[in-house]
Motif scaffolding. Structure first.
Motif, PDB file in Angstrom:
ATOM      1  N   ASP A 144      69.384  75.965  40.764  1.00  0.00           N
ATOM      2  CA  ASP A 144      70.593  75.415  41.361  1.00  0.00           C
ATOM      3  C   ASP A 144      71.641  75.039  40.315  1.00  0.00           C
ATOM      4  O   ASP A 144      72.825  75.284  40.515  1.00  0.00           O
ATOM      5  CB  ASP A 144      70.227  74.199  42.214  1.00  0.00           C
ATOM      6  CG  ASP A 144      71.377  73.742  43.076  1.00  0.00           C
ATOM      7  OD1 ASP A 144      71.938  74.592  43.799  1.00  0.00           O
ATOM      8  OD2 ASP A 144      71.723  72.552  43.018  1.00  0.00           O
ATOM      9  N   ARG A 183      73.399  78.098  39.193  1.00  0.00           N
ATOM     10  CA  ARG A 183      73.826  78.969  40.298  1.00  0.00           C
ATOM     11  C   ARG A 183      73.287  80.378  40.087  1.00  0.00           C
ATOM     12  O   ARG A 183      74.023  81.358  40.047  1.00  0.00           O
ATOM     13  CB  ARG A 183      75.341  78.995  40.430  1.00  0.00           C
ATOM     14  CG  ARG A 183      75.920  77.691  40.877  1.00  0.00           C
ATOM     15  CD  ARG A 183      77.390  77.832  41.197  1.00  0.00           C
ATOM     16  NE  ARG A 183      77.927  76.563  41.619  1.00  0.00           N
ATOM     17  CZ  ARG A 183      78.650  75.775  40.834  1.00  0.00           C
ATOM     18  NH1 ARG A 183      78.929  76.140  39.614  1.00  0.00           N
ATOM     19  NH2 ARG A 183      79.077  74.619  41.283  1.00  0.00           N
ATOM     20  N   GLY A 198      79.235  82.034  42.516  1.00  0.00           N
ATOM     21  CA  GLY A 198      80.258  81.044  42.188  1.00  0.00           C
ATOM     22  C   GLY A 198      80.258  79.897  43.185  1.00  0.00           C
ATOM     23  O   GLY A 198      79.534  79.900  44.186  1.00  0.00           O
ATOM     24  N   GLU A 199      81.110  78.910  42.902  1.00  0.00           N
ATOM     25  CA  GLU A 199      81.194  77.735  43.778  1.00  0.00           C
ATOM     26  C   GLU A 199      81.677  78.108  45.174  1.00  0.00           C
ATOM     27  O   GLU A 199      81.208  77.569  46.166  1.00  0.00           O
ATOM     28  CB  GLU A 199      82.145  76.706  43.176  1.00  0.00           C
ATOM     29  CG  GLU A 199      81.594  76.006  41.970  1.00  0.00           C
ATOM     30  CD  GLU A 199      82.567  74.967  41.435  1.00  0.00           C
ATOM     31  OE1 GLU A 199      83.175  74.249  42.237  1.00  0.00           O
ATOM     32  OE2 GLU A 199      82.697  74.895  40.208  1.00  0.00           O
ATOM     33  N   ALA A 200      82.604  79.018  45.245  1.00  0.00           N
ATOM     34  CA  ALA A 200      83.197  79.379  46.530  1.00  0.00           C
ATOM     35  C   ALA A 200      82.398  80.451  47.270  1.00  0.00           C
ATOM     36  O   ALA A 200      82.713  80.779  48.405  1.00  0.00           O
ATOM     37  CB  ALA A 200      84.625  79.866  46.319  1.00  0.00           C
TER      38      ALA A 200
END
Length: 120
Positions: free
Chosen positions: A69, A72, A89-91
């Protein structure tokens, strides 16, 4: 009459020989250690796109998986022992749904999720 000879030169040869032997042993041990670390630290994992990993999981070709985690990243090992990893990615919404995909796939070797411990 018996003469006494001073063997100063011979003692120097012995001391330099011992020192040379020690230096050679230390250098050889260092080379063996470095070579061993390179062999043990080999990463046979190939980076692919997250969609490729998801396709592998959904098609039933994955034996086990691990989600890291904090980075990522997902790491998979296929049934034929090939290693792959992918990042998201975050998005990226696909990254958030990885646990659901892995749960539905019911991998033979299971899966794990590595979550960092927050201290403070």
């Amino acid at each position: 009459m018996i003469e006494k000879r001073i063997m100063v030169g011979h003692e120097r040869v012995r001391k330099s020989s011992r020192a040379r032997t020690i230096v050679v042993c230390v250098v050889v041990a260092g080379v063996v250690l470095v070579c061993g670390l390179f062999l043990l630290n080999r990463d046979d994992s190939r980076q692919v796109d997250l969609s490729t990993v998801l396709d592998q999981v959904r098609s039933g070709r994955v034996f086990t998986a691990k989600i890291v985690d904090a980075e990522r990243r997902i790491e998979i090992i296929t049934v034929d022992k090939k290693h792959f990893h992918a990042y998201w990615g975050e998005a990226d919404e696909r990254g958030a749904g990885l646990v659901d995909v892995l749960t539905k796939a019911q991998l033979p070797g299971g899966y794990s999720v590595e979550v960092p411990i927050s201290r403070g």
